[in-house]
Design a protein around this motif. Structure first.
Motif, PDB file in Angstrom:
ATOM      1  N   TYR A  36      -2.242   9.519   4.925  1.00  0.00           N
ATOM      2  CA  TYR A  36      -2.119   8.288   4.142  1.00  0.00           C
ATOM      3  C   TYR A  36      -0.717   7.708   4.261  1.00  0.00           C
ATOM      4  O   TYR A  36      -0.537   6.508   4.447  1.00  0.00           O
ATOM      5  CB  TYR A  36      -2.444   8.551   2.672  1.00  0.00           C
ATOM      6  CG  TYR A  36      -3.906   8.772   2.378  1.00  0.00           C
ATOM      7  CD1 TYR A  36      -4.876   7.892   2.836  1.00  0.00           C
ATOM      8  CD2 TYR A  36      -4.323   9.850   1.600  1.00  0.00           C
ATOM      9  CE1 TYR A  36      -6.223   8.088   2.560  1.00  0.00           C
ATOM     10  CE2 TYR A  36      -5.662  10.053   1.314  1.00  0.00           C
ATOM     11  CZ  TYR A  36      -6.606   9.171   1.791  1.00  0.00           C
ATOM     12  OH  TYR A  36      -7.926   9.354   1.516  1.00  0.00           O
ATOM     13  N   SER A  37       0.279   8.552   4.175  1.00  0.00           N
ATOM     14  CA  SER A  37       1.665   8.108   4.239  1.00  0.00           C
ATOM     15  C   SER A  37       2.016   7.554   5.624  1.00  0.00           C
ATOM     16  O   SER A  37       2.577   6.457   5.743  1.00  0.00           O
ATOM     17  CB  SER A  37       2.591   9.273   3.886  1.00  0.00           C
ATOM     18  OG  SER A  37       3.924   8.906   4.045  1.00  0.00           O
ATOM     19  N   ASP A  38       1.684   8.302   6.678  1.00  0.00           N
ATOM     20  CA  ASP A  38       2.038   7.891   8.038  1.00  0.00           C
ATOM     21  C   ASP A  38       1.314   6.628   8.476  1.00  0.00           C
ATOM     22  O   ASP A  38       1.933   5.682   8.969  1.00  0.00           O
ATOM     23  CB  ASP A  38       1.734   9.016   9.033  1.00  0.00           C
ATOM     24  CG  ASP A  38       2.645  10.214   8.850  1.00  0.00           C
ATOM     25  OD1 ASP A  38       3.668  10.086   8.144  1.00  0.00           O
ATOM     26  OD2 ASP A  38       2.335  11.282   9.412  1.00  0.00           O
ATOM     27  N   PHE A  39      -0.013   6.598   8.285  1.00  0.00           N
ATOM     28  CA  PHE A  39      -0.774   5.424   8.715  1.00  0.00           C
ATOM     29  C   PHE A  39      -0.448   4.212   7.851  1.00  0.00           C
ATOM     30  O   PHE A  39      -0.442   3.091   8.335  1.00  0.00           O
ATOM     31  CB  PHE A  39      -2.278   5.710   8.698  1.00  0.00           C
ATOM     32  CG  PHE A  39      -2.752   6.413   9.931  1.00  0.00           C
ATOM     33  CD1 PHE A  39      -3.276   5.698  10.985  1.00  0.00           C
ATOM     34  CD2 PHE A  39      -2.661   7.785  10.034  1.00  0.00           C
ATOM     35  CE1 PHE A  39      -3.715   6.343  12.135  1.00  0.00           C
ATOM     36  CE2 PHE A  39      -3.086   8.444  11.166  1.00  0.00           C
ATOM     37  CZ  PHE A  39      -3.609   7.731  12.228  1.00  0.00           C
ATOM     38  N   GLY A  40      -0.176   4.442   6.584  1.00  0.00           N
ATOM     39  CA  GLY A  40       0.199   3.345   5.709  1.00  0.00           C
ATOM     40  C   GLY A  40       1.489   2.685   6.145  1.00  0.00           C
ATOM     41  O   GLY A  40       1.601   1.453   6.173  1.00  0.00           O
ATOM     42  N   SER A  41       2.469   3.474   6.533  1.00  0.00           N
ATOM     43  CA  SER A  41       3.743   2.912   6.950  1.00  0.00           C
ATOM     44  C   SER A  41       3.682   2.327   8.359  1.00  0.00           C
ATOM     45  O   SER A  41       4.273   1.284   8.628  1.00  0.00           O
ATOM     46  CB  SER A  41       4.856   3.954   6.856  1.00  0.00           C
ATOM     47  OG  SER A  41       4.630   5.000   7.765  1.00  0.00           O
ATOM     48  N   GLN A  42       2.956   2.963   9.267  1.00  0.00           N
ATOM     49  CA  GLN A  42       2.887   2.491  10.649  1.00  0.00           C
ATOM     50  C   GLN A  42       2.027   1.238  10.802  1.00  0.00           C
ATOM     51  O   GLN A  42       2.348   0.354  11.598  1.00  0.00           O
ATOM     52  CB  GLN A  42       2.321   3.577  11.557  1.00  0.00           C
ATOM     53  CG  GLN A  42       3.250   4.746  11.754  1.00  0.00           C
ATOM     54  CD  GLN A  42       2.589   5.851  12.563  1.00  0.00           C
ATOM     55  OE1 GLN A  42       1.465   5.707  13.042  1.00  0.00           O
ATOM     56  NE2 GLN A  42       3.294   6.959  12.706  1.00  0.00           N
ATOM     57  N   HIS A  43       0.929   1.164  10.054  1.00  0.00           N
ATOM     58  CA  HIS A  43      -0.032   0.073  10.229  1.00  0.00           C
ATOM     59  C   HIS A  43      -0.096  -0.864   9.028  1.00  0.00           C
ATOM     60  O   HIS A  43      -0.973  -1.726   8.977  1.00  0.00           O
ATOM     61  CB  HIS A  43      -1.424   0.650  10.507  1.00  0.00           C
ATOM     62  CG  HIS A  43      -1.475   1.491  11.746  1.00  0.00           C
ATOM     63  ND1 HIS A  43      -1.506   0.957  13.006  1.00  0.00           N
ATOM     64  CD2 HIS A  43      -1.479   2.832  11.914  1.00  0.00           C
ATOM     65  CE1 HIS A  43      -1.534   1.933  13.898  1.00  0.00           C
ATOM     66  NE2 HIS A  43      -1.521   3.084  13.252  1.00  0.00           N
ATOM     67  N   ASN A  44       0.789  -0.665   8.062  1.00  0.00           N
ATOM     68  CA  ASN A  44       0.843  -1.510   6.864  1.00  0.00           C
ATOM     69  C   ASN A  44      -0.513  -1.529   6.142  1.00  0.00           C
ATOM     70  O   ASN A  44      -1.050  -2.576   5.821  1.00  0.00           O
ATOM     71  CB  ASN A  44       1.300  -2.929   7.228  1.00  0.00           C
ATOM     72  CG  ASN A  44       1.742  -3.705   6.007  1.00  0.00           C
ATOM     73  OD1 ASN A  44       2.111  -3.115   4.993  1.00  0.00           O
ATOM     74  ND2 ASN A  44       1.699  -5.008   6.087  1.00  0.00           N
ATOM     75  N   LEU A  45      -1.053  -0.325   5.887  1.00  0.00           N
ATOM     76  CA  LEU A  45      -2.352  -0.168   5.235  1.00  0.00           C
ATOM     77  C   LEU A  45      -2.184   0.447   3.857  1.00  0.00           C
ATOM     78  O   LEU A  45      -1.252   1.204   3.615  1.00  0.00           O
ATOM     79  CB  LEU A  45      -3.254   0.745   6.066  1.00  0.00           C
ATOM     80  CG  LEU A  45      -3.625   0.274   7.458  1.00  0.00           C
ATOM     81  CD1 LEU A  45      -4.286   1.407   8.216  1.00  0.00           C
ATOM     82  CD2 LEU A  45      -4.524  -0.924   7.391  1.00  0.00           C
ATOM     83  N   LYS A  46      -3.112   0.134   2.986  1.00  0.00           N
ATOM     84  CA  LYS A  46      -3.167   0.782   1.679  1.00  0.00           C
ATOM     85  C   LYS A  46      -4.055   2.012   1.788  1.00  0.00           C
ATOM     86  O   LYS A  46      -4.885   2.125   2.690  1.00  0.00           O
ATOM     87  CB  LYS A  46      -3.733  -0.175   0.639  1.00  0.00           C
ATOM     88  CG  LYS A  46      -2.840  -1.378   0.433  1.00  0.00           C
ATOM     89  CD  LYS A  46      -3.429  -2.308  -0.581  1.00  0.00           C
ATOM     90  CE  LYS A  46      -2.516  -3.517  -0.721  1.00  0.00           C
ATOM     91  NZ  LYS A  46      -3.079  -4.519  -1.583  1.00  0.00           N
ATOM     92  N   ARG A  47      -3.901   2.923   0.839  1.00  0.00           N
ATOM     93  CA  ARG A  47      -4.697   4.158   0.849  1.00  0.00           C
ATOM     94  C   ARG A  47      -6.190   3.876   0.831  1.00  0.00           C
ATOM     95  O   ARG A  47      -6.972   4.590   1.447  1.00  0.00           O
ATOM     96  CB  ARG A  47      -4.344   5.022  -0.358  1.00  0.00           C
ATOM     97  CG  ARG A  47      -2.997   5.646  -0.279  1.00  0.00           C
ATOM     98  CD  ARG A  47      -2.648   6.315  -1.588  1.00  0.00           C
ATOM     99  NE  ARG A  47      -1.440   7.092  -1.418  1.00  0.00           N
ATOM    100  CZ  ARG A  47      -1.432   8.398  -1.210  1.00  0.00           C
ATOM    101  NH1 ARG A  47      -2.542   9.077  -1.227  1.00  0.00           N
ATOM    102  NH2 ARG A  47      -0.289   9.024  -1.019  1.00  0.00           N
ATOM    103  N   THR A  48      -6.596   2.847   0.127  1.00  0.00           N
ATOM    104  CA  THR A  48      -8.020   2.542   0.015  1.00  0.00           C
ATOM    105  C   THR A  48      -8.599   2.016   1.327  1.00  0.00           C
ATOM    106  O   THR A  48      -9.818   2.000   1.498  1.00  0.00           O
ATOM    107  CB  THR A  48      -8.269   1.514  -1.097  1.00  0.00           C
ATOM    108  OG1 THR A  48      -7.508   0.340  -0.843  1.00  0.00           O
ATOM    109  CG2 THR A  48      -7.891   2.088  -2.450  1.00  0.00           C
ATOM    110  N   GLU A  49      -7.745   1.587   2.256  1.00  0.00           N
ATOM    111  CA  GLU A  49      -8.211   1.071   3.546  1.00  0.00           C
ATOM    112  C   GLU A  49      -8.377   2.173   4.584  1.00  0.00           C
ATOM    113  O   GLU A  49      -8.982   1.954   5.622  1.00  0.00           O
ATOM    114  CB  GLU A  49      -7.237   0.029   4.077  1.00  0.00           C
ATOM    115  CG  GLU A  49      -7.138  -1.193   3.185  1.00  0.00           C
ATOM    116  CD  GLU A  49      -6.090  -2.167   3.661  1.00  0.00           C
ATOM    117  OE1 GLU A  49      -6.407  -3.369   3.756  1.00  0.00           O
ATOM    118  OE2 GLU A  49      -4.955  -1.730   3.925  1.00  0.00           O
ATOM    119  N   ILE A  50      -7.844   3.350   4.329  1.00  0.00           N
ATOM    120  CA  ILE A  50      -7.926   4.464   5.272  1.00  0.00           C
ATOM    121  C   ILE A  50      -9.073   5.382   4.841  1.00  0.00           C
ATOM    122  O   ILE A  50      -9.118   5.828   3.701  1.00  0.00           O
ATOM    123  CB  ILE A  50      -6.602   5.248   5.298  1.00  0.00           C
ATOM    124  CG1 ILE A  50      -5.454   4.332   5.700  1.00  0.00           C
ATOM    125  CG2 ILE A  50      -6.701   6.433   6.253  1.00  0.00           C
ATOM    126  CD1 ILE A  50      -4.077   4.934   5.486  1.00  0.00           C
TER     127      ILE A  50
END
Length: 57
Positions: A36-50
């Motif tokens: 959640y942390s890595d993909f959120g920061s790399q792809h500008n995503l919220k936890r609910t989107e992953i």
């Protein structure tokens, strides 16, 4: 620390983008948090989107 393989998807321009990545973590819940942390920061995503489908040791 163990190595976990995490599979899932997240929304991209062309539709859902699937991923499979390896993460070193002490347990499965920490591995999920790192994704959640890595993909959120790399792809500008919220936890609910992953979407995490599987965490395997």
């Amino acid at each position: 620390m163990s190595t976990f393989t995490v599979r899932g998807s997240f929304p991209a321009r062309d539709g859902p983008q699937e991923f499979e990545t390896e993460v070193e973590a002490p347990n499965e819940s920490v591995a999920e948090e790192r994704i959640y942390s890595d993909f959120g920061s790399q792809h500008n995503l919220k936890r609910t989107e992953i979407t995490i489908d599987e965490v395997a040791a």
